[in-house]
Design a protein around this motif. Structure first.
Motif, short mmCIF file in Angstrom:
data_model
loop_
_atom_site.label_atom_id
_atom_site.label_comp_id
_atom_site.label_asym_id
_atom_site.label_seq_id
_atom_site.Cartn_x
_atom_site.Cartn_y
_atom_site.Cartn_z
N THR A 193 47.64 39.91 42.60
CA THR A 193 46.43 39.17 42.23
C THR A 193 45.55 40.06 41.36
OG1 THR A 193 46.50 37.95 44.30
CG2 THR A 193 44.40 37.92 43.12
N ALA A 194 45.04 39.46 40.30
CA ALA A 194 44.06 40.16 39.46
C ALA A 194 42.79 39.32 39.48
CB ALA A 194 44.57 40.30 38.04
N GLY A 195 41.65 39.98 39.62
CA GLY A 195 40.38 39.24 39.68
C GLY A 195 39.75 39.43 41.04
N ASN A 196 39.06 38.41 41.52
CA ASN A 196 38.44 38.49 42.85
C ASN A 196 39.45 38.12 43.92
OD1 ASN A 196 36.07 37.47 40.89
ND2 ASN A 196 35.24 38.74 42.53
N TYR A 197 39.46 38.88 44.98
CA TYR A 197 40.39 38.56 46.07
C TYR A 197 39.80 39.03 47.40
CZ TYR A 197 41.55 43.49 45.54
OH TYR A 197 41.46 44.86 45.47
N TYR A 198 40.39 38.52 48.48
CA TYR A 198 39.99 38.90 49.84
C TYR A 198 41.18 39.55 50.53
CZ TYR A 198 36.14 35.83 48.74
OH TYR A 198 35.05 35.25 48.13
N GLU A 199 40.93 40.55 51.34
CA GLU A 199 42.02 41.24 51.99
C GLU A 199 41.54 41.84 53.30
OE1 GLU A 199 45.01 41.64 53.06
OE2 GLU A 199 45.77 41.78 51.01
N GLN A 200 42.44 42.02 54.23
CA GLN A 200 42.10 42.64 55.51
C GLN A 200 43.26 43.51 55.96
OE1 GLN A 200 40.39 40.06 58.46
NE2 GLN A 200 40.99 41.37 60.17
N PHE A 201 42.97 44.72 56.43
CA PHE A 201 43.98 45.59 57.02
C PHE A 201 43.76 45.56 58.53
CE2 PHE A 201 44.13 48.73 53.13
CZ PHE A 201 44.69 47.71 52.36
N GLY A 202 44.75 45.14 59.28
CA GLY A 202 44.66 45.11 60.74
C GLY A 202 43.49 44.26 61.21
N ASN A 203 42.70 44.82 62.13
CA ASN A 203 41.52 44.10 62.64
C ASN A 203 40.33 44.20 61.69
OD1 ASN A 203 42.36 43.19 65.39
ND2 ASN A 203 42.75 45.38 65.60
N GLY A 204 40.48 44.96 60.64
CA GLY A 204 39.38 45.10 59.67
C GLY A 204 38.57 46.37 59.85
N LEU A 205 39.02 47.26 60.76
CA LEU A 205 38.20 48.45 61.05
C LEU A 205 38.03 49.35 59.84
CD1 LEU A 205 39.42 49.53 64.62
CD2 LEU A 205 37.29 48.40 64.01
N ILE A 206 38.99 49.31 58.90
CA ILE A 206 38.82 50.11 57.68
C ILE A 206 38.71 49.24 56.43
CG2 ILE A 206 39.89 52.20 58.58
CD1 ILE A 206 42.39 51.44 56.90
N LEU A 207 39.18 48.00 56.49
CA LEU A 207 39.01 47.12 55.32
C LEU A 207 39.01 45.65 55.74
CD1 LEU A 207 39.11 46.97 52.03
CD2 LEU A 207 41.35 46.04 52.49
N ARG A 208 37.98 44.97 55.34
CA ARG A 208 37.96 43.51 55.44
C ARG A 208 37.00 42.99 54.38
NH1 ARG A 208 35.13 39.25 59.43
NH2 ARG A 208 36.49 37.49 59.04
N SER A 209 37.54 42.44 53.33
CA SER A 209 36.66 41.78 52.37
C SER A 209 36.77 40.29 52.66
CB SER A 209 37.04 42.12 50.94
OG SER A 209 38.21 41.49 50.57
N TYR A 210 35.63 39.66 52.84
CA TYR A 210 35.65 38.26 53.25
C TYR A 210 34.41 37.55 52.74
CZ TYR A 210 32.17 39.36 56.83
OH TYR A 210 31.03 39.73 57.48
N GLU A 211 34.39 36.28 53.01
CA GLU A 211 33.30 35.45 52.50
C GLU A 211 32.86 34.49 53.60
OE1 GLU A 211 31.89 31.84 50.62
OE2 GLU A 211 34.02 31.85 51.07
N ASP A 212 31.57 34.38 53.82
CA ASP A 212 31.07 33.39 54.75
C ASP A 212 29.84 32.75 54.16
OD1 ASP A 212 29.66 32.10 56.94
OD2 ASP A 212 31.20 33.01 58.20
N ARG A 213 30.00 31.52 53.73
CA ARG A 213 28.90 30.87 53.00
C ARG A 213 27.70 30.61 53.89
NH1 ARG A 213 31.81 25.07 52.11
NH2 ARG A 213 33.64 26.38 52.25
N PHE A 214 27.93 30.46 55.20
CA PHE A 214 26.79 30.18 56.10
C PHE A 214 25.94 31.44 56.33
CE2 PHE A 214 30.06 27.06 57.16
CZ PHE A 214 29.36 25.91 56.82
N LEU A 215 26.59 32.59 56.22
CA LEU A 215 25.85 33.85 56.37
C LEU A 215 25.37 34.38 55.03
CD1 LEU A 215 28.10 35.73 58.97
CD2 LEU A 215 25.90 34.62 59.38
N GLY A 216 25.84 33.79 53.94
CA GLY A 216 25.46 34.27 52.62
C GLY A 216 26.13 35.59 52.29
#
Lengths: 294, 503
Positions: B54-77
């Motif tokens: 993937t090139a561009g914007n993306y979301y990813e998580q390693f394991g439980n997210g303790l070292i990486l979790r990029s995510y989106e939550d529109r309700f939290l902004g």
């Protein structure tokens, strides 16, 4: 799948080769390059030629703000009237108005912190200005500096003079030695802080004009480049008695991308609790004579 | 007004998409820096059986997210999407390698930090042939994420000192983790340990202590019964792609995510004091038990009864200060709990009364330390009772009624202005008709030691994948949390309108 292997190997190399830096502590268990040597306080000298009250005007502006050139005209007119009794700084913050129109980004985090603190970002009104960080009831007295400023500046100049200030800068290569002299004219019991920053004139960068057009060669003056001290200043090491004098000396390295000929050093003393500015002084970076012409 | 449109195009292994967002102006509670409109995210990707790029914007998580979790939550902004490249490669069945590189979204811009990461996960049962049919399933994984940010000189002045200090900042900050997942029949065990190198930043007041986090979850389930026990310890694990991002929400530019182990309650008073994960330091335990009393028994009744018991306790770390900025900050024994941050216990009993009606009764007890939200003050102790009754009139008409009570030892203090304090009652009536329309009326009223009356009415219409909702009423200032990540919601009074659709 060769492509995938190559990509993974390349990423592995990048991540593992520059994964993390370890900073070693010194003998005192501190992770500092130097401690306590940057600023020294000593007995100050009497201020004579540069004595008197000056007014500090902060203007919050940005390249996407069409009314900001009008404010520049208004401030320029005030400078002609008040000379160097008026010290101006222009701050580009991280609001939508502050986003650069080209490659030259005049925003600073420190300026943005000021903008947020004084309520400019929240109000969202640009240009906004504040004189001597004065209050109006419980909020800072922000106003739009697009009209005649004479009355506001004249009023601020008539307030009681409690301290005299002067600042000098001696530049050697890219490092300047900044001296700030403070002389107490009246007894001051409040805690005071000294803030010093660098600003630059004559930066050519695009600006949205009042008619909506874009001026690619707009001249931006008084641009905040960096705050040398903590943004809220460092404590003024003085007892505040009438007639007492203190001098602060520190060194600062100018960034190579700034035009040294166009840079100025500004120092101001403010009330640590209310932030209100007691007095301000300005000098050119590249010579040690303070700009102060009656 | 907040609005967004996600547009996705797929053609064989290729796909591309973009998200248009408009905030004119951002709704109350969302950061004003969202103001504006435009294409916020866009990407192009290629995917086959073994490789996806993937090139561009993306979301990813390693394991439980303790070292990486990029995510989106529109309700939290929150949108921590990464902008750059990501690759996901499966060279053999059961082996997944991930690589990411990019910068994080920061409202309409990108943060200064440059994030790079690698992760590997191996499902042993897939690669060891003799284990293929084994009832015991084991997955091992590990990852490493590094952030680069220019180490511009940061000059600080310490409180009550007259000297300036210049910090030697690490330009590269790394975090690594190892994890395992084991299951055997109904048993399950999951554990992850993460470690972070020196990361002096505004949140930890520029201390140089290394960070670490441990997350363990054990579970057992069988028909009609499940149990889960979770534990975690987090020490200086706020990992952001900028040291001082000038973000009042405190939620943007997080590279990692520390999972919440407190139950996400749905009833209003049980969720009135949600717990926000303290990435600077916390430790806690959660236990969760669900079982069913059999039908046609004395206790289970005609249709059976579901019982759900949950409890959690979170404390600070027991720290000893050894210095301020520019030092290691503090020490703390690994198993030494500090002050109580949050504790709760809830018992929920749900029983079908007849073919048409169902009742759910819940008792909850919550202890909350306001220091978690940055206020000083006493612990709040709240007792909550909820009764939820649903009556299915016919296939298309359903009536639901809810009554809640909360008794608290907290008292409204005008200086703190926490309008949640005091004793409350609430009533709600919701009527769903023709399967498409619903109308809901509710009121929350503080009758003792507090202030506030919050009536609301809401009407909605759902058809296929579209939902339209109009609400009118008064909202109390408070905190909304999802997964331990929270957003402050200011008091408001007025009309809300929301429309979501997909096609």
């Amino acid at each position: 799948m060769i492509k995938g292997n190559i990509f993974i190997c390349a990423l592995a190399s990048i991540v593992l080769a520059w994964g993390c830096d370890k900073i070693e502590a010194n003998e005192n268990g501190l992770y500092e390059e130097y401690a306590g040597s940057a600023i020294t306080w000593s007995e100050g000298t009497s201020i004579t030629t540069n004595a008197g009250k000056r007014v500090f005007l902060e203007k919050y502006t940005g390249p996407k703000c069409p009314n900001c050139p009008t404010a520049d005209d208004s401030i320029h007119s005030a400078q002609r009237q008040f000379g160097n009794r008026l010290v101006v700084v222009a701050i580009h913050d991280y609001s939508s108005f502050g986003r650069p129109l080209g490659e030259i980004d005049l925003r600073t985090e420190k300026g943005d912190n000021w903008s947020s603190y004084f309520g400019v970002r929240n109000a969202g009104s640009y240009p906004s200005a504040i004189i001597n960080r004065m209050h109006n009831d419980n909020t800072f007295d922000l106003f739009m500096p697009t009209t005649v400023l004479s009355d506001k500046i004249a009023n601020a100049l008539t307030s009681a003079l409690s301290i005299n200030m002067e600042v000098t800068s001696t530049l050697t290569a890219n490092t300047t030695t900044i001296d700030v002299n403070i002389e107490f004219i009246q007894k001051v019991t409040d805690s005071l802080t000294l803030t010093i920053f660098v600003m630059e004139d004559s930066i050519i960068a695009p600006q949205t004009m009042p008619n909506g057009s874009r001026n690619q060669d707009y001249v931006h003056n008084h641009i905040l480049r960096d705050v040398v001290t903590d943004i809220w200043g460092i404590p003024v090491y003085a007892d505040g008695h009438e007639g007492s004098r203190r001098k602060a000396e520190l060194k600062y390295t100018i960034k190579p991308e700034w035009n040294k000929e166009h840079c100025h050093i500004v120092a101001f003393v403010s009330n640590a609790a209310t932030r209100e500015v007691l007095n301000v002084a300005e000098c050119k970076l590249s010579d040690n004579s303070e700009q102060f012409n009656e | 007004m907040n609005a967004r449109a996600d547009i996705l195009y797929t053609n064989g292994p290729f796909s591309a998409g973009l998200r248009f967002e408009a905030y004119q102006k951002p709704m109350l509670g969302f950061d004003p820096r969202y103001e504006g409109q435009g294409i916020a995210n866009y990407f192009a990707s290629y995917q086959n059986d073994k490789l996806s790029v993937t090139a561009g914007n993306y979301y990813e998580q390693f394991g439980n997210g303790l070292i990486l979790r990029s995510y989106e939550d529109r309700f939290l902004g929150i949108d921590n999407s990464l902008f750059g490249f990501s690759v996901n490669y499966r060279p053999w069945d059961g082996v997944t390698l991930k690589g990411i590189i990019g910068k994080q979204r920061f409202y309409w811009e990108y943060g200064k930090g440059f994030v790079r990461g690698l992760d590997a996960e191996v499902a042993l049962n897939n690669i060891i042939k003799s284990w293929t049919e084994s009832k015991t399933r084991i997955t091992l994984g590990g990852g490493f994420v590094s952030k680069y940010e220019d180490n511009d000189v940061t000059i600080i002045s310490r409180q009550n000192e007259y000297a300036l200090y210049k910090l030697a900042l690490p330009a590269n900050v790394g975090a690594g983790s190892v994890r395992m997942e084991l299951s055997h029949g109904g048993w399950g065990l999951q554990a992850e340990y993460a470690y972070k190198s020196q990361d002096p930043n505004e949140q930890n007041h520029y201390i140089y202590k290394n960070g670490d986090a441990l997350f363990v979850s054990a579970s057992y389930s069988q028909k009609g019964f499940s149990a889960n026990l979770q534990a975690k310890r987090v020490d200086n694990m706020g990992f952001r792609s900028e040291r001082n991002p000038n973000d009042k929400t405190g939620q943007m530019l997080y590279i990692n995510y520390v999972p919440s182990i407190t139950k996400q309650h749905t009833y209003a008073f049980l969720s009135m004091y949600p717990y926000a994960t303290q990435t600077t330091g916390e430790m806690g335990l959660q236990g969760d038990l669900m079982f069913k009393l059999k039908k046609e028994t004395l206790l289970g009744g005609k249709y059976g009864t579901d019982i759900h018991i949950n409890t959690a306790v979170i404390t600070s770390l027991d720290t000893s200060t050894i210095g301020g900025m520019g030092t290691d900050g503090y020490t703390s024994p690994y198993f030494g709990p500090g002050d109580l941050y949050y504790g709760d216990v809830s018992v929920e009993i749900a029983r079908k009364l007849s073919g048409k009606s169902k009742i759910t009764a819940t008792y909850g007890y919550v202890v909350f330390n306001p220091i978690v939200e940055g206020h000083a003050g006493h612990l709040h102790h709240n007792n909550i009772i909820v009764c939820d009754y649903t009556y299915k009139i016919n296939k298309k008409n359903v009536l639901r009624m809810e009554a809640e009570w909360m008794g608290s030892d907290s008292k409204y203090d005008v200086l703190v202005d926490d309008k949640r304090c005091g004793d409350w009652v609430m009533g709600l009536v919701e009527y769903n008709f023709t399967s498409a329309f619903f109308i809901s009326l509710s009121d929350q009223y503080c009758y003792h030691d507090g202030i506030g009356n919050y009536p609301n009415v809401s009407i909605g219409y759902t058809r296929k994948a579209s939902r339209l909702q109009i609400g009118y009423g008064k909202q109390r200032e408070g905190i909304v949390c999802i997964g331990g990540v929270c957003r402050q919601v200011p008091a408001s009074n007025g009309l809300t309108f929301s429309l979501t659709t997909s096609f």
